[in-house]
Design a protein around this motif. Structure first.
Motif, PDB file in Angstrom:
ATOM      1  N   ALA A  78       4.588   9.262   4.571  1.00  0.00           N
ATOM      2  CA  ALA A  78       3.360   9.323   3.780  1.00  0.00           C
ATOM      3  C   ALA A  78       2.844   7.925   3.475  1.00  0.00           C
ATOM      4  CB  ALA A  78       3.610  10.100   2.485  1.00  0.00           C
ATOM      5  N   TRP A  79       3.741   6.985   3.218  1.00  0.00           N
ATOM      6  CA  TRP A  79       3.339   5.617   2.920  1.00  0.00           C
ATOM      7  C   TRP A  79       2.732   4.952   4.146  1.00  0.00           C
ATOM      8  CZ3 TRP A  79       6.182   0.852   4.078  1.00  0.00           C
ATOM      9  CH2 TRP A  79       5.604  -0.267   3.497  1.00  0.00           C
ATOM     10  N   LYS A  80       3.339   5.169   5.335  1.00  0.00           N
ATOM     11  CA  LYS A  80       2.821   4.571   6.576  1.00  0.00           C
ATOM     12  C   LYS A  80       1.470   5.132   6.943  1.00  0.00           C
ATOM     13  CE  LYS A  80       6.013   1.756   8.058  1.00  0.00           C
ATOM     14  NZ  LYS A  80       5.756   0.367   8.336  1.00  0.00           N
ATOM     15  N   LYS A  81       1.223   6.407   6.610  1.00  0.00           N
ATOM     16  CA  LYS A  81      -0.076   7.026   6.906  1.00  0.00           C
ATOM     17  C   LYS A  81      -1.147   6.583   5.924  1.00  0.00           C
ATOM     18  CE  LYS A  81       0.444   9.753  10.424  1.00  0.00           C
ATOM     19  NZ  LYS A  81      -0.393   9.674  11.601  1.00  0.00           N
ATOM     20  N   GLY A  82      -0.758   5.883   4.861  1.00  0.00           N
ATOM     21  CA  GLY A  82      -1.726   5.410   3.878  1.00  0.00           C
ATOM     22  C   GLY A  82      -2.120   6.458   2.860  1.00  0.00           C
TER      23      GLY A  82
END
Length: 123
Positions: free
Chosen positions: A114-118
């Motif tokens: 979720a963090w990498k997808k922004g």
């Protein structure tokens, strides 16, 4: 053996009585209520405001993602409490520790995704 099925019979009887009670309540409500449909009564009603425009509204997907992340971490906290009680038992301590770290690893991978997808950036 008859005592074994007696417990199921009681549960079944209570379930049947409950279903009959709900059916009787709905039937009585249908028979006793006044049915006078008017155009005003058939309009969509929400918070006392007359409907304006079409019924479709745009909702951003990120709100659903935040709700999903909340559910994931709420479920995580639900599993942590029983784990803490089992972890205190000497014969299951090491196994439950490994299982919990595997579980937390899956959650960490989901959070990292979720963090990498922004998704976590509030704009």
């Amino acid at each position: 053996m008859p005592d074994y099925f007696h417990g199921y019979a009681v549960v079944g009887l209570v379930a049947v009585v409950g279903v009959l009670f709900v059916a009787a309540a709905f039937g009585a409500g249908r028979l006793l209520r006044p049915a006078v449909p008017t155009p005003e009564k058939l309009l969509t009603y929400e918070c006392g405001v007359d409907p304006v425009g079409e019924g479709w509204a745009h909702t951003q997907v990120r709100y659903y993602v935040y709700a999903f992340l909340y559910v994931v971490f709420a479920v995580d906290s639900i599993f942590l409490f029983p784990w803490a009680t089992v972890f205190a038992d000497p014969e299951f301590g090491g196994v439950t520790l490994v299982e919990m770290f595997v579980f937390l690893g899956f959650l960490a991978v989901g959070l990292l995704y979720a963090w990498k997808k922004g998704v976590l950036a509030w704009t």
